[in-house]
Write an enzyme that holds these catalytic residues in place. Sequence first.
Site, short mmCIF file in Angstrom:
data_model
loop_
_atom_site.label_atom_id
_atom_site.label_comp_id
_atom_site.label_asym_id
_atom_site.label_seq_id
_atom_site.Cartn_x
_atom_site.Cartn_y
_atom_site.Cartn_z
N PHE A 158 0.85 -1.19 0.00
CA PHE A 158 0.00 0.00 0.00
C PHE A 158 0.89 1.25 0.00
O PHE A 158 1.86 1.32 0.74
CB PHE A 158 -0.89 -0.04 1.25
N ASP B 238 1.33 -4.92 8.75
CA ASP B 238 0.17 -4.05 8.59
C ASP B 238 -1.05 -4.95 8.40
O ASP B 238 -1.15 -5.70 7.42
CB ASP B 238 0.38 -3.14 7.36
N TYR C 217 -11.14 1.64 10.47
CA TYR C 217 -12.37 1.95 9.71
C TYR C 217 -12.72 0.93 8.64
O TYR C 217 -13.68 1.12 7.91
CB TYR C 217 -12.29 3.35 9.08
N LYS C 218 -11.93 -0.15 8.53
CA LYS C 218 -12.24 -1.16 7.52
C LYS C 218 -13.09 -2.25 8.18
O LYS C 218 -14.24 -1.98 8.52
CB LYS C 218 -10.94 -1.67 6.90
N ARG D 236 -12.37 -4.10 -7.58
CA ARG D 236 -12.14 -4.80 -6.32
C ARG D 236 -13.46 -4.93 -5.57
O ARG D 236 -14.21 -3.95 -5.43
CB ARG D 236 -11.14 -3.96 -5.53
C1 LIG Z 1 -6.18 1.39 4.66
C2 LIG Z 1 -4.71 1.19 4.79
C3 LIG Z 1 -3.91 2.18 5.36
C4 LIG Z 1 -4.54 3.46 5.80
O1 LIG Z 1 -3.68 4.35 6.39
P1 LIG Z 1 -4.29 5.70 6.95
O2 LIG Z 1 -3.18 6.27 7.72
O3 LIG Z 1 -5.50 5.35 7.77
O4 LIG Z 1 -4.71 6.53 5.80
C5 LIG Z 1 -2.56 1.93 5.49
N1 LIG Z 1 -2.02 0.77 5.06
C6 LIG Z 1 -2.77 -0.20 4.49
C7 LIG Z 1 -2.15 -1.47 4.04
C8 LIG Z 1 -4.14 0.00 4.33
O5 LIG Z 1 -4.88 -0.95 3.76
#
Ligand SMILES: *Cc1c(COP(=O)(O)O)cnc(C)c1O
Length: 413
Positions: free
Chosen positions: A127, A198, A223-224, A372
């Site tokens: 990501f 992560d 939030y997921k 997705r």
């Molecule tokens: C959603 C997600 C993030 C989100 O990071 P934020 O700091 O909340 O914007 C980070 N890493 C991964 C792998 C994600 O899926």
Amino acid sequence: MPRLSRDDCERLDSTDALGAFRNRFELPGGIVYLDGNSLGALPAGTRRRLDDLLREQWGNDLIRSWNRHDWIGMPRRIGAKIARLIGADDDEVIVADSTSINLFKLLAAALRLRPKRKVIVSERGNFPTDLYIIQGLISLLDQGHELRLVDADELPSALDAEVAALLLTQVDYRCGRLHDLTAMTRQARTNGILTLWDLSHSAGAMPIELNAAGADMAVGCGYKYLNGGPGAPAYLFIARRHQGDVQPAIAGWMGHAAPFEFAPDYRPAPGIERHLAGTPPVLGLAALEVGVDLLLDADLHLVREKSRRLGDLCLRLVEQECAAFGVERACPRDSALRGSQVAFRHPQGYAITQALIAKGVIGDFRAPDILRFGFAPLYLRYVDVWDAVAALHRVMRNKAWDRPEFKHKASVT
Ligand SMILES: *Cc1c(COP(=O)(O)O)cnc(C)c1O
């Protein structure tokens, strides 16, 4: 394989052990929501909880609430609950900041624990924020660190004695590929490498056993699949064996051993609390706690089982209904190697996603060409998958995506 019908899907729903959880969410009518891996749905309890918080706590009790309603204890309390979702002990997880900031804090900590090693390994397709945070920290430290980016299949050979930390996302946000967290952690550990996982796309959708695997550190998103609401606070995990050695990268007053002594010099809190920086975001924490409590009522093995079935069903139906339209599978076929999402590739992926959203099927698009679909097993039904694929079939057959308004990119995809 026999053709599946909508009735078959209804039958699957009627025996679904998790079926009752759907009533614990507020979901809009006429929508199939396949984006719970980006923003989880609204738990029904969140409205009551926030209403009470606003009226009784903030509105009436005002600043007394920090003690009276234990606002000050929320990062620890909710962290301890999340610990149960990810196979950690309750004093190993705390809720704070965003995933990006927690990545920064923990990677900085990991590098200080391995001062002689200068390489950070991650995956080329990780990501973007994870990669940017690594790059930014390397440049800030200016100590000759190097980011070694490899593809998943090259990871084993990249883990040599120069490597300080391995930073991986357990489930790939695009293709949904699932890492073997235990095997990868063991291999890193054998080479003296610290692991920083992560869990943003895995926690809440499957059981995770951080301590059983011997993981060192982890971060994840609220939030997921945790359904904490837009921009919910994130969490971080540090194995107890490291906690006393890890200095916080951001030494804020909430991570001080005694914040309300207002002492001029920083002294870190004894455990995980030292990684708090500033005042906890109470409204966001309250919403997150409702989402986490809801997940704690569910058996994560059942959640995982259903998630695999939903994904398999979607792949099979797309093959059955849409194979003629050039929609190609872009995720692992084997559900054991896949997170709670599937992905397809098509040159018109963005326009197709938009046309689907116009028909009430909400998935998302990830550049350059990936459609997705995420499956949140607590509120998604098997018939929803049927309806989504039926909508995709109509969009493809009628070329409903081929309209100028579906090709205009919005700022959030
Ligand atoms: C959603 C997600 C993030 C989100 O990071 P934020 O700091 O909340 O914007 C980070 N890493 C991964 C792998 C994600 O899926």
